[in-house]
Scaffold this motif. Structure first.
Motif, PDB file in Angstrom:
ATOM      1  N   GLU A   6      -5.290  10.670  -6.784  1.00 54.38           N
ATOM      2  CA  GLU A   6      -4.301  10.891  -6.910  1.00 54.38           C
ATOM      3  C   GLU A   6      -3.902  10.082  -6.061  1.00 54.38           C
ATOM      4  N   ILE A   7      -3.474  10.205  -5.197  1.00 52.42           N
ATOM      5  CA  ILE A   7      -2.918   9.666  -3.493  1.00 52.42           C
ATOM      6  C   ILE A   7      -2.827   8.772  -3.676  1.00 52.42           C
ATOM      7  N   TYR A   8      -4.261   8.092  -3.452  1.00 51.57           N
ATOM      8  CA  TYR A   8      -3.642   6.530  -4.140  1.00 51.57           C
ATOM      9  C   TYR A   8      -2.867   5.943  -4.805  1.00 51.57           C
ATOM     10  N   SER A   9      -2.929   6.465  -5.776  1.00 55.07           N
ATOM     11  CA  SER A   9      -1.649   6.188  -7.366  1.00 55.07           C
ATOM     12  C   SER A   9      -0.844   6.565  -6.939  1.00 55.07           C
ATOM     13  N   LYS A  10      -0.620   7.502  -6.416  1.00 49.34           N
ATOM     14  CA  LYS A  10       1.176   7.322  -6.171  1.00 49.34           C
ATOM     15  C   LYS A  10       1.545   6.587  -3.829  1.00 49.34           C
ATOM     16  N   ALA A  13       2.210   2.932  -6.217  1.00 55.46           N
ATOM     17  CA  ALA A  13       3.687   3.465  -6.391  1.00 55.46           C
ATOM     18  C   ALA A  13       4.392   3.157  -6.063  1.00 55.46           C
ATOM     19  N   THR A  14       4.355   3.922  -4.862  1.00 55.61           N
ATOM     20  CA  THR A  14       5.333   3.876  -3.455  1.00 55.61           C
ATOM     21  C   THR A  14       5.323   2.383  -2.953  1.00 55.61           C
ATOM     22  N   LEU A  15       4.300   1.681  -3.061  1.00 53.35           N
ATOM     23  CA  LEU A  15       4.115  -0.064  -2.541  1.00 53.35           C
ATOM     24  C   LEU A  15       4.747  -0.768  -3.603  1.00 53.35           C
ATOM     25  N   VAL A  16       4.713  -0.222  -4.649  1.00 53.65           N
ATOM     26  CA  VAL A  16       5.360  -1.415  -5.587  1.00 53.65           C
ATOM     27  C   VAL A  16       6.670  -1.504  -5.207  1.00 53.65           C
ATOM     28  N   GLU A  17       7.191  -0.323  -5.327  1.00 53.75           N
ATOM     29  CA  GLU A  17       8.326   0.241  -4.959  1.00 53.75           C
ATOM     30  C   GLU A  17       9.288  -0.342  -4.190  1.00 53.75           C
ATOM     31  N   ALA A  18       8.405  -0.113  -3.127  1.00 53.77           N
ATOM     32  CA  ALA A  18       9.235  -0.816  -1.673  1.00 53.77           C
ATOM     33  C   ALA A  18       8.878  -1.934  -1.695  1.00 53.77           C
ATOM     34  N   LEU A  19       8.013  -2.831  -2.141  1.00 54.16           N
ATOM     35  CA  LEU A  19       7.252  -4.625  -1.526  1.00 54.16           C
ATOM     36  C   LEU A  19       7.640  -5.512  -3.619  1.00 54.16           C
ATOM     37  N   ASN A  20       8.269  -4.865  -3.810  1.00 52.58           N
ATOM     38  CA  ASN A  20       9.126  -4.962  -5.104  1.00 52.58           C
ATOM     39  C   ASN A  20       7.424  -6.158  -5.299  1.00 52.58           C
ATOM     40  N   ASP A  22       4.252  -6.703  -8.323  1.00 51.76           N
ATOM     41  CA  ASP A  22       3.485  -6.152  -9.638  1.00 51.76           C
ATOM     42  C   ASP A  22       2.099  -4.832  -9.238  1.00 51.76           C
ATOM     43  N   GLU A  23       2.004  -4.072  -9.582  1.00 50.49           N
ATOM     44  CA  GLU A  23       0.718  -2.796  -9.580  1.00 50.49           C
ATOM     45  C   GLU A  23      -0.333  -3.654 -10.135  1.00 50.49           C
ATOM     46  N   THR A  24      -0.443  -4.913 -10.246  1.00 55.74           N
ATOM     47  CA  THR A  24      -1.669  -5.333 -10.553  1.00 55.74           C
ATOM     48  C   THR A  24      -2.196  -6.255  -9.542  1.00 55.74           C
ATOM     49  N   ASP A  25      -1.193  -6.541  -8.492  1.00 61.28           N
ATOM     50  CA  ASP A  25      -0.873  -6.946  -7.018  1.00 61.28           C
ATOM     51  C   ASP A  25      -2.082  -5.994  -5.836  1.00 61.28           C
ATOM     52  N   ILE A  26      -2.266  -4.474  -6.007  1.00 58.84           N
ATOM     53  CA  ILE A  26      -2.143  -3.890  -5.211  1.00 58.84           C
ATOM     54  C   ILE A  26      -3.833  -3.357  -5.770  1.00 58.84           C
ATOM     55  N   SER A  27      -4.477  -3.083  -4.462  1.00 55.99           N
ATOM     56  CA  SER A  27      -6.015  -2.743  -4.366  1.00 55.99           C
ATOM     57  C   SER A  27      -6.483  -2.067  -3.356  1.00 55.99           C
ATOM     58  N   PRO A  28      -7.196  -1.194  -3.158  1.00 53.85           N
ATOM     59  CA  PRO A  28      -7.554  -0.421  -1.996  1.00 53.85           C
ATOM     60  C   PRO A  28      -8.179  -1.316  -0.878  1.00 53.85           C
ATOM     61  N   ALA A  29      -8.192  -2.894  -1.053  1.00 57.52           N
ATOM     62  CA  ALA A  29      -8.038  -3.894   0.325  1.00 57.52           C
ATOM     63  C   ALA A  29      -7.178  -5.092   0.416  1.00 57.52           C
ATOM     64  N   ALA A  30      -6.418  -4.616  -0.665  1.00 56.01           N
ATOM     65  CA  ALA A  30      -4.541  -5.689  -0.624  1.00 56.01           C
ATOM     66  C   ALA A  30      -4.344  -5.157   1.369  1.00 56.01           C
ATOM     67  N   THR A  31      -3.896  -6.518   1.533  1.00 54.22           N
ATOM     68  CA  THR A  31      -3.509  -6.102   3.382  1.00 54.22           C
ATOM     69  C   THR A  31      -1.869  -5.791   2.868  1.00 54.22           C
ATOM     70  N   ARG A  49       9.863   6.955   2.328  1.00 55.17           N
ATOM     71  CA  ARG A  49       8.752   6.777   1.336  1.00 55.17           C
ATOM     72  C   ARG A  49       7.307   8.105   0.772  1.00 55.17           C
ATOM     73  N   LEU A  50       6.587   7.313   1.669  1.00 54.56           N
ATOM     74  CA  LEU A  50       5.885   8.475   1.416  1.00 54.56           C
ATOM     75  C   LEU A  50       6.123   9.591   2.473  1.00 54.56           C
ATOM     76  N   GLU A  51       6.903  10.535   2.772  1.00 55.44           N
ATOM     77  CA  GLU A  51       7.514  11.156   3.254  1.00 55.44           C
ATOM     78  C   GLU A  51       7.857  11.939   2.563  1.00 55.44           C
ATOM     79  N   ARG A  52       8.769  11.698   1.330  1.00 54.36           N
ATOM     80  CA  ARG A  52       9.543  12.263   0.800  1.00 54.36           C
ATOM     81  C   ARG A  52       8.633  12.537  -0.377  1.00 54.36           C
ATOM     82  N   GLU A  53       7.808  11.529  -0.473  1.00 56.26           N
ATOM     83  CA  GLU A  53       6.479  11.245  -2.129  1.00 56.26           C
ATOM     84  C   GLU A  53       5.122  12.814  -1.478  1.00 56.26           C
ATOM     85  N   PHE A  54       5.704  12.096  -0.688  1.00 57.14           N
ATOM     86  CA  PHE A  54       4.238  13.787  -0.264  1.00 57.14           C
ATOM     87  C   PHE A  54       4.595  14.345   0.382  1.00 57.14           C
ATOM     88  N   ALA A  55       6.157  14.929   0.589  1.00 58.43           N
ATOM     89  CA  ALA A  55       6.957  16.072   1.741  1.00 58.43           C
ATOM     90  C   ALA A  55       6.038  16.534   2.744  1.00 58.43           C
TER      91      ALA A  55
END
Length: 137
Positions: A6-10, A13-20, A22-31, A49-55
Motif C-alpha cells: 500500500e505504501i509503494y502504491s501511494k 502515485a505521488t511520484l507520477v504526479e510530482a514528476l509527470n 507514466d505509471e509504467t516508468d515506476i518500478s522499485p529499482a527506478a532511480t 507531497r509525501l508529507e501530505r499523503e502519509f500525514a
C-alpha cells in the motif's frame, strides 16, 4: 498500519504526479534522477507531497541528505566515498540499501541510491516509528 504494498502504491502515485511520468516508468529499482528525470527542485515537491499523503513530517535533509560529502576529505578522496563516508551514509540513511554502492562507491553514483524502493522503505520506517538518523520517527 498500511502494508508495504500500500505504501509503494501511494509512493508511486505521488511520484507520477510530482514528476509527470507514466505509471509504467515506476518500478522499485527506478532511480529518481536517472530513470524518472527528477531535478533538485523536484525533491522538495516530492517531500511535500509525501508529507501530505502519509500525514508525516519529513525533516529537511532526512530523506534526501544534502551534500553530505562536499569538501570533507574524511568522506571523499579521489572522487570515491571513503569507509568513513560510507559509515556516515549508513547513519544518515539507515533505510538505504548500500550493498551495490559499496562495491563501487564513486560520488557520482550516490544519486543511484535514491530509488522508489528507498522512499517506500523510508516511509515504512517513519510509519512504524523507527528512528532515522538517530532521531525518533
Amino acid at each position: 498500519m498500511p502494508t508495504q504494498a500500500e505504501i509503494y502504491s501511494k509512493v508511486s502515485a505521488t511520484l507520477v504526479e510530482a514528476l509527470n511520468v507514466d505509471e509504467t516508468d515506476i518500478s522499485p529499482a527506478a532511480t529518481l534522477q536517472g530513470d524518472l528525470g527528477a531535478e533538485s527542485i523536484d525533491f522538495l515537491d516530492i517531500v511535500f507531497r509525501l508529507e501530505r499523503e502519509f500525514a508525516i513530517k519529513i525533516p529537511r535533509g532526512e530523506l534526501f541528505p544534502e551534500s553530505i560529502f562536499q569538501g570533507d576529505p574524511d568522506f571523499v578522496q579521489n572522487g570515491r566515498v571513503t569507509s568513513k563516508g560510507l559509515a556516515e551514509l549508513r547513519t544518515r540513511m539507515p533505510f538505504a540499501d548500500l550493498s551495490g554502492f559499496e562495491k563501487n562507491p564513486e560520488v557520482g553514483h550516490i544519486s543511484d541510491l535514491f530509488t522508489v524502493d528507498l522512499i517506500t522503505r523510508y516511509i515504512q520506517g517513519k510509519l512504524d516509528g523507527q528512528p532515522i538518523n538517530g532521531q525518533p520517527a
